[in-house]
Design a protein around this motif. Structure first.
Motif, PDB file in Angstrom:
ATOM      1  N   PRO A 172      51.872  36.009  65.875  1.00  0.00           N
ATOM      2  CA  PRO A 172      51.130  34.848  66.402  1.00  0.00           C
ATOM      3  C   PRO A 172      51.123  34.904  67.929  1.00  0.00           C
ATOM      4  O   PRO A 172      52.163  34.721  68.556  1.00  0.00           O
ATOM      5  CB  PRO A 172      51.937  33.650  65.891  1.00  0.00           C
ATOM      6  CG  PRO A 172      53.291  34.180  65.596  1.00  0.00           C
ATOM      7  CD  PRO A 172      53.168  35.641  65.313  1.00  0.00           C
ATOM      8  N   ILE A 194      52.874  28.171  71.475  1.00  0.00           N
ATOM      9  CA  ILE A 194      53.281  27.038  70.655  1.00  0.00           C
ATOM     10  C   ILE A 194      52.778  25.759  71.325  1.00  0.00           C
ATOM     11  O   ILE A 194      53.003  25.541  72.510  1.00  0.00           O
ATOM     12  CB  ILE A 194      54.825  27.036  70.524  1.00  0.00           C
ATOM     13  CG1 ILE A 194      55.253  28.206  69.637  1.00  0.00           C
ATOM     14  CG2 ILE A 194      55.328  25.713  69.994  1.00  0.00           C
ATOM     15  CD1 ILE A 194      56.734  28.485  69.624  1.00  0.00           C
ATOM     16  N   MET A 225      59.634  30.624  60.936  1.00  0.00           N
ATOM     17  CA  MET A 225      60.519  31.134  61.995  1.00  0.00           C
ATOM     18  C   MET A 225      59.722  31.471  63.247  1.00  0.00           C
ATOM     19  O   MET A 225      60.100  31.107  64.354  1.00  0.00           O
ATOM     20  CB  MET A 225      61.286  32.368  61.520  1.00  0.00           C
ATOM     21  CG  MET A 225      62.144  32.969  62.624  1.00  0.00           C
ATOM     22  SD  MET A 225      63.278  34.230  62.053  1.00  0.00           S
ATOM     23  CE  MET A 225      62.166  35.608  61.799  1.00  0.00           C
ATOM     24  N   PHE A 226      58.576  32.141  63.050  1.00  0.00           N
ATOM     25  CA  PHE A 226      57.758  32.518  64.204  1.00  0.00           C
ATOM     26  C   PHE A 226      56.990  31.323  64.778  1.00  0.00           C
ATOM     27  O   PHE A 226      56.487  31.380  65.885  1.00  0.00           O
ATOM     28  CB  PHE A 226      56.808  33.660  63.852  1.00  0.00           C
ATOM     29  CG  PHE A 226      57.499  34.994  63.763  1.00  0.00           C
ATOM     30  CD1 PHE A 226      57.787  35.709  64.915  1.00  0.00           C
ATOM     31  CD2 PHE A 226      57.911  35.504  62.547  1.00  0.00           C
ATOM     32  CE1 PHE A 226      58.463  36.923  64.847  1.00  0.00           C
ATOM     33  CE2 PHE A 226      58.578  36.717  62.462  1.00  0.00           C
ATOM     34  CZ  PHE A 226      58.858  37.433  63.618  1.00  0.00           C
ATOM     35  N   ALA A 227      56.904  30.256  64.012  1.00  0.00           N
ATOM     36  CA  ALA A 227      56.259  29.039  64.523  1.00  0.00           C
ATOM     37  C   ALA A 227      57.227  28.252  65.391  1.00  0.00           C
ATOM     38  O   ALA A 227      56.860  27.240  65.976  1.00  0.00           O
ATOM     39  CB  ALA A 227      55.774  28.174  63.365  1.00  0.00           C
ATOM     40  N   GLY A 228      58.468  28.695  65.451  1.00  0.00           N
ATOM     41  CA  GLY A 228      59.435  28.011  66.317  1.00  0.00           C
ATOM     42  C   GLY A 228      60.104  26.825  65.672  1.00  0.00           C
ATOM     43  O   GLY A 228      60.501  25.880  66.363  1.00  0.00           O
ATOM     44  N   THR A 272      52.412  28.143  61.328  1.00  0.00           N
ATOM     45  CA  THR A 272      52.160  27.815  62.740  1.00  0.00           C
ATOM     46  C   THR A 272      51.097  26.730  62.862  1.00  0.00           C
ATOM     47  O   THR A 272      51.266  25.771  63.620  1.00  0.00           O
ATOM     48  CB  THR A 272      51.729  29.083  63.512  1.00  0.00           C
ATOM     49  OG1 THR A 272      52.854  29.963  63.577  1.00  0.00           O
ATOM     50  CG2 THR A 272      51.287  28.751  64.930  1.00  0.00           C
TER      51      THR A 272
END
Lengths: 613, 348
Positions: free
Chosen positions: A410, A414, A234-237, A376
């Motif tokens: 993070p 990205i 989710m946090f990696a987009g 990520t």
């Protein structure tokens, strides 16, 4: 099933004289579908809340209800969280396995059992505590149909009393477990108390095991690897997730769905993502490729059988150069194998997944923290190298609860790789999709929908030239394949570097391991030092292709033990292909394939035997 | 040769100022006379006449002669020639990533009805916005003429071998499964095919067009039911089809007694002049029944069999944000620090 394969300890007579603090393993043997998971989690959390390093491992069947299941909890003051081979404390709840469970214990171990099973008669070298569960559960749970579930909470109370687990922490853990169901929490708490009182009144302490408050878990979290991977993604987009349910990967996507619904719906109520349950793994990976080609951060999660099905598309990704991320939560193969047991058996087949000259980047997390961060890394690498990246987790990491430091946000941006925009094309006039402009083997791509007449290219799995035109010319083919190889070589300096632990005292013995084997290796190194005066240096792999550090580590050591959880020494085989020919003979294999998480003792025994000790 | 200088006439352009040449592709490498080439021509005409920007179009395809054809039209559109039978999943992923794209998926009867039937079936269920064209010749061309699963019962190969298995009617299947625009045409029927492709462009949802497209090399002989001759003798059009794009003025009245007028998603009007009394293209059950009857009568029924311009698409169902997922900014796809803090707190 005996989950201790060998009874190791010497019969040291009746214990009771010894006082063992914060160093024990508890195994709970139950029937799956009986609600024991809640009881075990409460036990685990209570110990964790008391500040003692702890790990929990669920050894469960491929079944919904009625088959034997074991849960092992290990509390250890030295921070060892690998599975402990020896069981110190057995909670025998399953009549089907109770006899065998008891017979496989080492002398001196403790058994808490259901009174009518009369296990005491089986052995005279164990410490037994009898608990009349049915008698105790009736008064606290008037509703008969709930008794089966609540019954298991009684052993939590018994164990808490016997080991000295604080009841305040047990209550806190129960409240957390049944967060929104106050009635259920109260009912379960009553059952725990019934067990606690029974133990207080009728079970005088005979065993040497104690749990005492410590401060080693302050600030830490407990999470399973699949949830950590979901959070990381989710946090990696991630924007497109396609999947097909398969144990042990399903919970990764199911948790991701929960998180995304919670945190990735915009103020307008619309989703910044698409999650699709596909018709099979072929479709799941096909959708990942379609989405990756069109510019999304796309991923899927699967296990060995799914990886096999994805093979053809993996080759397309490699050759048409389309990014995407695949989580392989490895389980035991071949074929259906042991679907609910852990393994590192997909390493070799995934590294070269698909026909022709194909190879892939693998990332190998060892911890829940790395499940988070490598999510990520995987997307950044996939988009940088325009290819699939496989994250090789396993069932032990993915489905079990692990203690960890909290994850760090993070803070790196990205990275979307070499993508040409309309503006770039205005400036350049055009581009050649598969031309090695920068000498790193990585071409520039455009995304469909880019509003420029020269943006389009023809992605294909058939032979093509630099301009992505169909070509069967030998020189075009060869040049393209050489460039792909150059790209893979470039990846060596981009993938995560290994963790190396060297003491500088001896260069005789080195260990190479990866993934969840890490935790057993850390402990085995200490055993080797303490028990055999053997200093073993250690390199933990985090990725394929191998970085230069790996070659240098092998060059520095005379004998390298490659420890892994598969039969055929798969990582060792990859290393053999990569290292200088004269170094190959330095590599030796320590391989485990029983489907249970690797333990330190097995590694120590095997390594010392191979060392002639 | 003209001896007097003349000014070059301005080439004809469509409503976005492009000429038909802007919709051309590479030179075809298919056999001369292949039905697929005629389909490519009609695709070019349809996108040109509808004034669709080629950069907005994607052309995913599978494997086979049909799936090669995207190289022969609309070079300014991105193509993805994927693996055999798996175009649907690739197309699905691409549309999820960027739902502003207009997807024209090209497949064949082997690519769809045999190896790809699983993905075909599930694509149809989702009503993904996509035009799915089957270039249907009843044989595997690239592997030199084996039967495919759309070959009719009793049809013969060049070698004389007869097909013993019943065909899969991809149109009946698509209607049953949830596609919202389903029709059949013939590569040799220029007018009908063009009108259907234009209507397909105007539709939002899954369009499934099965286009009978004779294979001149392996399936155009006596005994074939997918030959030019057989089609000329057996094609039974259901309607006269006319598509009036949203940007054109409607200057012709129609007779509601003989013509169905459907307003398409983009405001275009699809006019179906009935050649059969009482055929209602919005009635699923009758559509399937009529297709089954056609098989019994040895007719190749063509036309728009089924149309539902109201059904929600897969993109609607997934509630995807209006922007393309592919290019959302970091601030949208990476939740803030406070979210991670909150989750970590829950895990303590």
């Amino acid at each position: 099933m005996a989950t201790t394969d060998v009874a190791l300890r010497e019969a040291s007579g009746r214990s009771g004289q010894k006082h063992v603090v914060n160093d024990l393993s508890i195994q709970v043997a139950t029937v799956n579908g009986s609600g024991s998971q809640s009881s075990n989690t409460v036990l685990l959390r209570s110990i964790f809340q008391m500040g003692i390093p702890v790990s929990g491992k669920n050894l469960f069947p491929s079944n919904i209800a009625g088959l034997p299941t074991w849960y092992t909890i290990r509390a250890n003051k030295d921070g060892y969280i690998a599975r402990k081979k020896e069981i110190d404390f057995l909670v025998a709840m399953n009549p089907e396995t109770a006899q065998e469970d008891v017979k496989s214990l080492a002398a001196g171990a403790v058994v808490v059992y259901d009174e009518p099973l009369n296990l005491r008669a089986l052995r005279d070298d164990l410490i037994f505590y009898a608990v009349p569960y049915d008698k105790l559960v009736a008064p606290v749970c008037p509703e008969a149909k709930l008794r089966k579930l609540v019954r298991n909470m009684i052993y939590v109370g018994v164990v808490a009393k016997l080991l000295g687990i604080e009841m305040a922490e047990v209550e806190k853990a129960i409240r957390k477990q049944f967060a929104k169901k106050v009635k259920a929490a109260n009912l379960n708490l009553a059952a725990v108390e019934a067990g606690f009182h029974h133990a207080t009144a009728t079970l005088p302490k005979q065993d040497p095991y104690f749990v005492e408050r410590s401060d080693q878990t302050a600030g830490k979290i407990i999470i399973d690897g699949n949830s950590a991977a979901a959070l990381g993604s989710m946090f990696a987009g991630v924007t497109v997730v396609t999947w097909y349910p398969i144990t042990p990967s399903s919970s990764l996507v199911e948790t991701l769905i929960d998180y995304m619904k919670e945190y990735r719906i915009g103020p307008d109520g619309k989703a910044s993502f698409a999650i699709v349950q596909a018709e099979d793994e072929l479709a799941a990976i096909g959708m990942v490729l379609g989405a990756g080609w069109a510019g999304a951060r796309a991923m899927t999660a699967t296990a060995g059988p799914g990886i096999s099905l994805m093979s053809e598309f993996a080759g397309l990704s490699y050759y048409a150069e389309v990014p995407g991320v695949v989580w392989d939560i490895q389980r035991v193969g071949p074929s259906t194998g042991l679907p609910t047991r852990t393994s590192q058996g997909d390493i070799l087949s995934t590294a070269f997944l698909s026909h022709g000259d194909t190879k892939h980047i693998l990332l190998i997390p060892s911890s829940v923290e790395e499940c988070f961060t490598m999510a990520t890394d995987a997307f950044n690498l996939a988009e940088h190298f325009q290819t699939l990246v496989f994250v090789m987790s396993d069932l032990d990491l993915g489905m079990n609860n692990w203690m960890s430091d909290p994850f760090r946000y993070p803070d790196t941006p990205i990275k979307r790789g070499k993508v040409l925009s309309k503006k770039d094309l205005d400036r350049l006039g055009g581009f050649a999709r598969y031309k090695d402009v920068d000498g790193d083997g990585i071409g520039y791509r455009t995304l469909p929908g880019t509003d420029h007449p020269a943006a389009a290219y023809f992605a294909r799995g058939s032979g093509h030239n630099e301009n992505s035109q169909y070509s069967e010319r030998p020189d075009d083919f060869e040049r393209n394949m050489e460039r792909l190889n150059r790209k893979f070589e470039t990846a060596r300096s981009f993938v995560p570097r290994p963790e190396i632990i060297e003491n500088g005292k001896s260069n005789q013995v080195g260990i190479i391991a990866y993934g969840t084997s890490h935790w057993a290796i850390l402990e085995a190194r200490d055993q080797l030092r303490k028990e055999y005066n053997l200093e073993a240096d250690y390199l933990r792999l985090k990725a394929f292709p191998f970085t230069r550090d790996v070659h240098e580590f092998i060059e520095r050591h005379e004998r390298i033990y490659v420890v892994e959880q598969n039969r055929d020494a798969q990582m060792l085989s990859l290393l053999k292909l990569d290292v200088r020919a004269d170094l190959v003979t330095r590599l030796r294999s320590i391989a485990h394939i029983h489907g249970l998480p690797l333990d330190a003792r097995s590694v120590t025994d095997e390594l010392t035997s191979m060392e002639g000790k | 040769m003209a001896t007097t200088p003349t000014s070059t006439p301005m080439p004809k352009t469509n409503r976005i100022g492009l000429t038909v040449l802007d919709y051309r592709g590479g030179k075809t490498t298919l056999c001369a006379g292949c039905g697929h080439n005629a389909i490519s021509e009609r695709i070019i005409d349809a996108f040109y006449e509808m004034g669709v920007k080629p950069e907005r179009v994607i052309k995913p395809s599978g494997i086979g002669c049909s799936s090669k054809s995207p190289a022969y039209f609309m070079s300014r559109s991105h193509s993805f020639n994927a693996v055999h039978g798996r175009m649907p999943s690739v197309a699905t992923g691409a549309i999820l990533a960027n739902h502003k794209l207009l997807a024209l998926g090209v497949s064949g009867d082997g690519d769809t009805a045999s190896i790809g039937i699983g993905q075909f079936v599930h694509l149809m269920r989702r009503n993904l916005p996509l035009i799915y064209v089957i270039e249907d010749n009843g044989v595997y061309g690239l592997t030199k003429g084996q039967f495919s699963a759309t070959a009719d019962l009793g049809s013969k190969l060049k070698s004389g071998v007869s097909n013993d298995l019943p065909p899969i009617d991809t149109c009946a299947l698509a209607i049953e499964l949830g596609a919202t625009f389903v029709g059949r045409s013939f590569s040799g029927d220029k007018k009908q095919l063009l009108a259907m492709l234009k209507a397909a462009i105007a539709h939002r949802g899954t369009v499934m067009l099965d286009v009978v497209s004779p294979c001149v090399t392996f399936n155009d002989h006596e005994g074939s039911t997918k030959s030019y001759k057989y089609m000329k003798d057996h094609e039974e059009p259901l309607q006269d089809i006319n598509l009036i794009p949203a940007f054109e003025e409607i200057d012709v009245e129609y007779d509601p007694g003989t013509t169905v007028d459907v307003t398409m998603h983009d405001g275009s009007h699809l006019r179906l002049r009935k050649l059969e009394e009482d055929y209602d293209p919005t009635n699923k059950i009758n559509a399937v029944r009529r297709l089954l009857e056609a098989h019994e009568r040895n007719e190749v029924l063509t036309g728009v069999f089924y149309l539902n311009s109201q059904a929600p698409t897969f993109i609607d169902m997934l509630n995807i944000t209006d922007e393309s997922l592919a290019t959302l900014p970091d601030s949208v796809v990476r939740p803030g620090r406070e979210v991670l803090d909150e989750v970590m707190e829950q895990l303590r």
